[in-house]
Design an enzyme around this catalytic site. Structure first.
Site, PDB file in Angstrom:
ATOM      1  N   LYS A 121      46.439  34.911   7.733  1.00 37.01           N
ATOM      2  CA  LYS A 121      46.111  34.772   6.318  1.00 37.01           C
ATOM      3  C   LYS A 121      44.609  34.995   6.183  1.00 37.01           C
ATOM      4  CE  LYS A 121      46.576  31.775   2.393  1.00 37.01           C
ATOM      5  NZ  LYS A 121      45.226  32.127   1.992  1.00 37.01           N
ATOM      6  N   GLU A 156      52.058  35.976   9.495  1.00 35.55           N
ATOM      7  CA  GLU A 156      50.949  36.930   9.421  1.00 35.55           C
ATOM      8  C   GLU A 156      49.653  36.143   9.368  1.00 35.55           C
ATOM      9  OE1 GLU A 156      51.062  39.814   6.268  1.00 35.55           O
ATOM     10  OE2 GLU A 156      53.160  40.300   6.620  1.00 35.55           O
ATOM     11  N   ARG A 205      42.248  39.636  -2.938  1.00 35.24           N
ATOM     12  CA  ARG A 205      43.527  40.349  -2.959  1.00 35.24           C
ATOM     13  C   ARG A 205      43.368  41.654  -3.741  1.00 35.24           C
ATOM     14  NH1 ARG A 205      49.219  37.421  -3.547  1.00 35.24           N
ATOM     15  NH2 ARG A 205      50.580  39.218  -3.574  1.00 35.24           N
ATOM     16  N   PHE A 215      49.187  44.320   3.702  1.00 37.08           N
ATOM     17  CA  PHE A 215      50.330  43.482   4.078  1.00 37.08           C
ATOM     18  C   PHE A 215      51.602  43.777   3.290  1.00 37.08           C
ATOM     19  CE2 PHE A 215      47.630  40.543   1.430  1.00 37.08           C
ATOM     20  CZ  PHE A 215      48.474  40.444   0.330  1.00 37.08           C
ATOM     21  N   ARG A 270      56.000  32.516  -7.697  1.00 38.22           N
ATOM     22  CA  ARG A 270      55.661  31.719  -6.517  1.00 38.22           C
ATOM     23  C   ARG A 270      56.975  31.195  -5.973  1.00 38.22           C
ATOM     24  NH1 ARG A 270      50.956  29.580  -5.076  1.00 38.22           N
ATOM     25  NH2 ARG A 270      49.986  29.731  -7.118  1.00 38.22           N
ATOM     26  N   GLU A 276      44.507  42.359   1.630  1.00 38.44           N
ATOM     27  CA  GLU A 276      43.371  41.469   1.403  1.00 38.44           C
ATOM     28  C   GLU A 276      42.124  42.217   1.857  1.00 38.44           C
ATOM     29  OE1 GLU A 276      44.008  38.556  -0.041  1.00 38.44           O
ATOM     30  OE2 GLU A 276      42.347  37.210   0.429  1.00 38.44           O
ATOM     31  N   LYS A 327      52.584  29.375   2.810  1.00 42.16           N
ATOM     32  CA  LYS A 327      51.268  29.372   3.454  1.00 42.16           C
ATOM     33  C   LYS A 327      51.055  28.094   4.257  1.00 42.16           C
ATOM     34  CE  LYS A 327      49.452  28.435  -1.148  1.00 42.16           C
ATOM     35  NZ  LYS A 327      48.814  28.980  -2.328  1.00 42.16           N
TER      36      LYS A 327
HETATM   37  P1  ATP Z   1      47.750  31.509  -4.559  1.00 41.40           P
HETATM   38  O1  ATP Z   1      47.414  32.944  -4.364  1.00 41.40           O
HETATM   39  O2  ATP Z   1      48.949  31.076  -3.795  1.00 41.40           O
HETATM   40  O3  ATP Z   1      47.723  31.063  -5.992  1.00 41.40           O
HETATM   41  P2  ATP Z   1      45.121  31.017  -3.672  1.00 41.40           P
HETATM   42  O4  ATP Z   1      44.661  32.198  -4.421  1.00 41.40           O
HETATM   43  O5  ATP Z   1      44.327  29.759  -3.784  1.00 41.40           O
HETATM   44  O6  ATP Z   1      46.627  30.660  -3.970  1.00 41.40           O
HETATM   45  P3  ATP Z   1      45.796  30.798  -1.040  1.00 41.40           P
HETATM   46  O7  ATP Z   1      46.565  29.593  -1.323  1.00 41.40           O
HETATM   47  O8  ATP Z   1      44.669  30.580  -0.110  1.00 41.40           O
HETATM   48  O9  ATP Z   1      45.182  31.492  -2.249  1.00 41.40           O
HETATM   49  O10 ATP Z   1      46.815  31.926  -0.478  1.00 41.40           O
HETATM   50  C1  ATP Z   1      47.370  33.021  -1.104  1.00 41.40           C
HETATM   51  C2  ATP Z   1      46.516  34.270  -0.966  1.00 41.40           C
HETATM   52  O11 ATP Z   1      46.304  34.617   0.397  1.00 41.40           O
HETATM   53  C3  ATP Z   1      47.165  35.539  -1.491  1.00 41.40           C
HETATM   54  O12 ATP Z   1      47.074  35.614  -2.896  1.00 41.40           O
HETATM   55  C4  ATP Z   1      46.378  36.641  -0.794  1.00 41.40           C
HETATM   56  O13 ATP Z   1      45.235  36.993  -1.536  1.00 41.40           O
HETATM   57  C5  ATP Z   1      45.890  35.982   0.479  1.00 41.40           C
HETATM   58  N1  ATP Z   1      46.402  36.556   1.736  1.00 41.40           N
HETATM   59  C6  ATP Z   1      45.677  36.721   2.851  1.00 41.40           C
HETATM   60  N2  ATP Z   1      46.393  37.229   3.852  1.00 41.40           N
HETATM   61  C7  ATP Z   1      47.642  37.431   3.374  1.00 41.40           C
HETATM   62  C8  ATP Z   1      48.839  37.935   3.949  1.00 41.40           C
HETATM   63  N3  ATP Z   1      48.894  38.330   5.205  1.00 41.40           N
HETATM   64  N4  ATP Z   1      49.929  37.982   3.140  1.00 41.40           N
HETATM   65  C9  ATP Z   1      49.887  37.584   1.869  1.00 41.40           C
HETATM   66  N5  ATP Z   1      48.774  37.081   1.276  1.00 41.40           N
HETATM   67  C10 ATP Z   1      47.656  36.999   2.026  1.00 41.40           C
END
Ligand code: ATP
Length: 660
Positions: free
Chosen positions: A317, A315, A322, A410, A494, A369, A500
């Site tokens: 990102k 998907e 969120r 999502f 997690r 998101e 990712k």
């Molecule tokens: P994490 O949420 O893993 O602790 P983070 O907040 O720093 O890390 P990222 O590592 O950049 O964020 O990636 C996770 C976040 O990506 C998710 O918490 C969500 O908010 C966002 N996201 C964006 N698009 C999607 C998607 N298609 N599916 C799931 N999450 C997504």
């Protein structure tokens, strides 16, 4: 139950830093709490009246507490303010002032836990014009009957500065030990082998204390000192292992309930009334936010395909905020929650409106998101733009027009009375379309809702192409999602069902890190009068401690340097680091771990001063970041325990070695 008993417990907790010792204290406290008061005691210990996601705040300004102290102690406002500045903490100031108060009351009614909670609830719920006067009266009444130590914790509670540093998971550990009756069988076994209840370890087992279980299972166990023969020791050790496994099983059951209903007060109430059995009844409920599922990371699409057994969904990102949307009453009521489970509906009335009008069904929980888009074209804008809408109370309507947002959905966690979290990914994705018929993957500014762009792949090249398309469309990478039978939604976890893969992975150190400020250094020259650098830490989730990884001084602009001292001012600790911080390097100002900053770095190296993963990969060395740089993003959507963990640091170090 007297409030003073609770305060004595708080004092003991504050002097501890080890997770197991804290759990011991909690087990003792909760076992001695009458069951009808358990929920109240758990809430007071968390410093809350209702769960955070309900958004009810005690919200008392320190100024009001100062006035209440003036009424009760007869010290002048100036004297009270001076004491506050001297001690740097309203609680310590209140303790000192009440201890020396000039006016002694003729009549003094000891504070009970019930009375304190009832008064605090009134303070939290009261609204309207004369609410400040009523709050003042209620606080003064409580302080009038307080001992110095009670005054310390009361004032901290009303000012929402309780900060005992007990992680929710530590509380859950305590519940698990308390609700494992098989520990009593272990106790009986010890007595059967001739040990006495006068023995401190036997007594500690009777109290269900985790440290006691550990002392029996360690290699140099205390059992050897008790003159038992080999066979008896073996049977006891076997029983300890069996009981430990049951504690772990109970812990997992409680964590599962907590992940879908993150309210420790409610969990305590259920345990008090129906034990472990009632915990199994906790269900996903629209209106109550679930803890977010999170993903692991890998450095290439082909690694991801291997990990996903040859087939995966990719998907886009999206880089935004969120949002978990809870819709009830066939769309009449929409509530939006952030990743930190705060209710943010008021900040996004436009999103709530789109959901309410486009939803078809009875009730549901959707996740997505929220991204800022360009008004005319619907092109994605950098995430920073959306932060201009967060926390805004005034001119919100102008901002809604100026910065339109789209919620890209999502996931679907609940639909029309049924839990969806146990269903596989593709079925949940189908449920999004059932909830919002006609939803497409195209983002349009006026549309307000979209479905995340998705492609099923088996081939790395196809995946790379999709990834490049995601970058060209303004995303930060892709999220791979397992499509297997077991691809459930793992609330609060997690795991490898989501992985990712971001554009940063092509340059320097893979990905950004989210680190916690634990210390600060005074600046000089252009940064005179503000801070020049910060000591940053990763989170050690095993020990519930914060271990340092770098001194961070670059990447800050003038606005940050102006803002940060204000943000950190209420978080200073006097006289040494916070007990949960493990730092090997001196700082000018110690900071309570709370604020999370996003950091980029060139690589991970070994360091003789930083304490992250100390001795784990190399003797007498920890892991540190080389050339760390602040990205400009204060992660106010993350709490300190959502920061990059020591485990992740070790994983990133290993990945880096592999790439080299
Ligand atoms: P994490 O949420 O893993 O602790 P983070 O907040 O720093 O890390 P990222 O590592 O950049 O964020 O990636 C996770 C976040 O990506 C998710 O918490 C969500 O908010 C966002 N996201 C964006 N698009 C999607 C998607 N298609 N599916 C799931 N999450 C997504």
């Amino acid at each position: 139950m007297q409030y003073s008993d609770l305060c004595s417990f708080y004092e003991r907790i504050e002097s501890l830093s080890g997770r197991l010792e804290m759990t011991d204290q909690l087990v003792e406290l909760y076992r001695s709490t009458p069951s009808e008061l358990l929920e109240t005691v758990v809430r007071l210990t968390k410093g809350e009246i209702r769960p955070g996601f309900e958004g009810l705040e005690l919200g008392v300004a320190e100024k009001l507490v100062v006035r209440a102290l003036y009424m009760v102690t007869m010290f002048s406002i100036d004297e009270i303010e001076e004491e506050k500045v001297r001690s740097g903490d309203i609680g310590i100031a209140a303790e000192a002032l009440v201890g020396r108060k000039r006016q002694t009351a003729l009549f003094h009614e000891p504070l009970t836990v019930s009375r304190v909670f009832a008064s605090l609830s009134r303070i939290a719920f009261v609204e309207g014009r004369s609410s400040q006067d009523l709050k003042l009266k209620l606080i003064a009444e409580l302080l009038h009957d307080s001992s110095p130590i009670e005054a310390k914790y009361l004032t901290r509670t009303v000012c929402q500065k309780m900060r005992l540093g007990i992680a929710d998971m530590t509380q859950i550990d305590a519940f698990a030990y308390i609700h494992t009756p098989e520990i009593d069988e272990l106790h009986d076994l010890l007595i059967g082998f001739g040990l006495s209840d006068n023995d401190e370890h036997v007594r500690a087992i009777k109290k269900h204390l985790p440290t006691a279980m550990n002392s029996f299972s360690e290699p140099h166990s205390v059992l050897k000192e008790k003159g038992l023969d080999k066979d008896s020791i073996r049977s006891i050790k076997e029983k300890v292992q069996e009981v430990k496994a049951l504690v772990q099983q109970n812990r997992e059951t409680i964590v599962r309930a907590y992940n879908i209903h993150p309210d420790l007060g409610r969990i305590a109430a259920l345990l008090a009334s129906g034990g472990m059995e009632s915990i199994n009844e906790v269900k996903v409920t629209p209106g109550i936010p679930l803890r977010a599922m999170l993903g692991e990371r890998l450095p290439s699409i082909s690694d991801i395909i291997d990990k996903m057994d040859g087939r995966t969904a990719l998907e886009y990102k999206y880089d935004g905020l969120r949002v978990q949307a809870h819709i009830t009453g066939s769309g009449q009521d929409v509530r939006l929650f952030s990743r930190q489970l705060e209710n943010i509906t008021d900040q996004f009335p436009d999103v709530a409106g789109y959901l309410g009008s486009m939803f078809r069904g009875e009730d549901c929980i959707l996740e997505g998101e929220c991204v800022p888009v360009e008004a005319g074209t619907g092109s994605l804008l950098p995430f920073q733009v959306i932060s201009q809408r967060r926390g805004r109370k005034y001119e919100l309507h102008d901002k809604i027009e100026e910065i339109p947002v789209v919620l890209v959905l999502f996931d679907c966690l609940f639909l029309n009375g049924s839990e969806m979290i146990g269903e596989p990914y593709l079925k949940r994705r189908g449920a999004i379309l059932e909830a919002i018929p006609g939803l497409t993957e195209d983002i349009e500014a006026g549309q307000g809702l979209a479905l995340s762009k998705m492609l099923l792949i088996t081939d790395a090249e196809e995946g790379e192409e999709f990834f490049i398309r995601a970058l060209n469309d303004g995303c930060e990478g892709v999220m791979a999602k397992s499509v297997g039978k077991e691809s459930i939604y793992q609330a609060g976890n997690r795991g490898w069902l989501w992985i990712k893969y971001k554009k940063d992975y092509h340059s320097e150190l893979n990905d950004t890190l989210d680190l916690v400020v634990v210390g600060a250094y005074h600046g000089s020259g252009r940064r005179g009068g503000t801070f020049g650098a910060f000591l940053m830490a990763a989170y050690d989730s095993d020990e519930d401690r914060f271990r340092t990884v770098c001194k961070l001084g670059s990447g800050f602009n003038d606005r940050h340097l102006e803002e940060l001292p204000g943000i950190l001012s209420g978080l200073r600790t006097e006289g040494g680091p916070h007990p949960q911080v493990d730092a090997g390097m001196p700082v000018d100002v110690h900071i309570i771990p709370q604020i999370v900053l996003e950091v980029k770095a060139a690589e991970i190296t070994f360091s003789p001063v930083h304490t992250c993963a100390w001795g784990k990969l190399k003797g007498n060395a920890g892991l540190a970041l080389r050339f760390p740089r602040f990205t400009g993003r204060i992660r106010d959507d993350k709490g300190p325990r959502d920061a990059t963990t020591v485990h992740e640091m070790i994983g990133l170090y290993r990945q880096q070695v592999k790439t080299l």
